[in-house]
Design an enzyme around this catalytic site. Structure first.
Site, PDB file in Angstrom:
ATOM      1  N   SER A  91     -10.915  -0.910  -0.346  1.00  0.00           N
ATOM      2  CA  SER A  91      -9.883  -1.144  -0.275  1.00  0.00           C
ATOM      3  C   SER A  91     -10.355  -1.630   1.013  1.00  0.00           C
ATOM      4  O   SER A  91      -9.376  -3.155   1.845  1.00  0.00           O
ATOM      5  CB  SER A  91      -9.815   0.086   0.052  1.00  0.00           C
ATOM      6  OG  SER A  91      -8.964   0.606  -1.512  1.00  0.00           O
ATOM      7  N   HIS A 101      -3.427   5.490   3.235  1.00  0.00           N
ATOM      8  CA  HIS A 101      -4.451   4.850   2.771  1.00  0.00           C
ATOM      9  C   HIS A 101      -3.917   3.610   3.518  1.00  0.00           C
ATOM     10  O   HIS A 101      -4.769   2.852   4.122  1.00  0.00           O
ATOM     11  CB  HIS A 101      -3.901   4.877   1.407  1.00  0.00           C
ATOM     12  CG  HIS A 101      -5.083   3.856   1.046  1.00  0.00           C
ATOM     13  ND1 HIS A 101      -5.184   2.557   0.378  1.00  0.00           N
ATOM     14  CD2 HIS A 101      -7.116   3.772   0.229  1.00  0.00           C
ATOM     15  CE1 HIS A 101      -5.589   2.099  -0.105  1.00  0.00           C
ATOM     16  NE2 HIS A 101      -7.487   2.575  -0.453  1.00  0.00           N
ATOM     17  N   ASP A 116       0.993  -1.110   0.001  1.00  0.00           N
ATOM     18  CA  ASP A 116       0.226   0.336  -0.001  1.00  0.00           C
ATOM     19  C   ASP A 116       0.680   0.877   0.284  1.00  0.00           C
ATOM     20  O   ASP A 116       1.996   0.776  -0.046  1.00  0.00           O
ATOM     21  CB  ASP A 116      -0.965  -0.058   1.067  1.00  0.00           C
ATOM     22  CG  ASP A 116      -1.926  -0.069   1.037  1.00  0.00           C
ATOM     23  OD1 ASP A 116      -2.112   1.858   0.650  1.00  0.00           O
ATOM     24  OD2 ASP A 116      -3.414  -0.192   1.008  1.00  0.00           O
TER      25      ASP A 116
END
Length: 389
Positions: A267, A84, A49
């Site tokens: 996600s 994220h 990520d």
């Protein structure tokens, strides 16, 4: 991951409560029940990520940091580093609290200036067919990350990312496909988000519903997002590569600046599903990637119509999956000895060694025929020469 309010949520519901309680994602996946048997002990989940802020109070020493394979200049502590990835790591650990997370940075956060430069490079490539080598190199970060995670002994690789984040120059990459095959050959389970471009609204700029890699690579478990009422979340992409679904709306997630927020997207759905797989492998570490997928599919809470391209085979049921994993026998890959007859089918009609004698009559007749043919050829040749003379 989507932070804004989602679009209208489409149909194809599961038989689930309409209301969304606090941490509804854990309740609807039967995670508290699964924790009575497994909490992810001795399992490492590689989160590929934007990086993970390992010091967040949520993690309590359960996150280790691998290399930054995407670069771009961002550093830990900046608001656009690890936003994220930190959220996704917290989603994994909310399901598997005793697992460990290995963070490998392979994409940029949305606010990262490097992403803007990358998008400009993409525009130049579209117009001229050429691009800066640095941005072409960024396409290799995902493949390197997969191989690094395998080399570090990760049992699970969670990829809450898609084509829009890393594969704009070329959505299907041979080196990523080869890295996926390498990981599967080592028995590593790979999961990826199905994508957030599934909206039917003409005003939604992300409503492309393109085929999204790495979810679409063979062997990767594609995860769709489900809403609290049991429907597909309106943004979740609709494709046959979706294997299963997990909650993807109002998911409590850690912030890279501290604290928490509710996020939406395929996600977090992927990260939650990866946590459920960690529970399964902690219960039975001998499961193969194919066995894990089969158990997830078999134990999922099914849509009314069975399999659909909206929710795959249904919502991950962590409790049922862990219990099924506990009684499954580990896969064994070995050559199976052949126990059939001497030949496949009926075998040769005649003996492979002896055969009947050749008839002398046929040999004499054939020789005479060849001789007559040669005489005719010679006569014709002589006649042609005489005419020319």
């Amino acid at each position: 991951m989507i932070r804004e309010a989602t679009a209208a949520l489409l149909a194809v519901p599961l038989l689930l409560p309409a209301a969304a309680p606090v941490r509804w994602e854990l309740d609807v996946m039967d995670v508290p029940e699964a924790h009575r048997v497994s909490q992810g002990e001795n399992i490492t989940v590689a989160v590929l990520d934007t990086g993970v802020v390992a010091e967040h109070p949520e993690f309590k020493g359960r996150v280790s940091t691998g290399p930054d394979l995407i670069g771009g200049g961002a550093r830990p502590g900046q608001s656009y580093w690890g936003a994220h990835g930190t959220a996704m790591a917290s989603n994994v650990l909310s399901v598997a609290p005793k697992a460990r997370v290995l963070s490998v940075r392979v994409i940029w956060d949305e606010e990262d200036p490097a992403r803007e430069r990358y998008e400009q490079a993409l525009k130049n490539w579209t117009e001229t067919g050429t691009a800066d080598d640095a941005y072409l190199e960024s396409q290799r970060a995902l493949a390197k990350g997969i191989r690094y995670a395998v080399g570090q002994g990760a049992e699970i690789i969670s990829m809450s990312l898609g084509t829009d984040e890393w594969g704009a120059f070329q959505p299907y990459e041979e080196d990523v496909a080869a890295a996926v095959d390498h990981a599967l050959g080592k028995g590593v389970i790979l999961l990826a988000s199905s994508g957030n471009g599934g909206s039917t609204s003409r005003l939604d700029t992300e409503a492309n519903n393109v085929v999204s890699y790495p979810a679409a690579y063979a062997g990767v478990i594609g995860v769709a997002a489900m809403a609290p009422g049991g429907q597909r979340a309106g943004f979740s992409q609709v494709h046959t590569y979706t294997s299963i679904s997990a909650p993807g709306v109002d998911i409590r997630s850690a912030l890279n600046t501290g604290g928490y927020e509710a996020v939406h997207g395929t996600s977090p759905a992927c990260a939650l599903a990866a946590g459920a797989v960690a529970l399964m492998l902690s219960r039975n570490p001998d499961l193969s990637p194919r066995q894990v997928r089969d158990i997830l599919v078999r134990t999922a809470t099914k849509p009314e119509d069975g399999y659909t391209v909206f929710l795959g085979h249904g919502l991950v049921n962590a409790d049922a999956a862990v219990r099924a994993a506990g009684v499954a026998k580990g896969a064994r890959i070995e050559a199976v000895p052949y126990k059939g007859g001497e030949y496949f089918g009926k075998g040769p009609v005649d003996s492979p060694i002896t055969h009947p004698p050749i008839s002398r009559t046929y040999m004499i007749a054939g020789g005479v025929g060849v001789g007559v043919g040669l005489l005719c050829f010679a006569g014709a040749f002589l006649l042609i020469r005489r005419r020319r003379a």
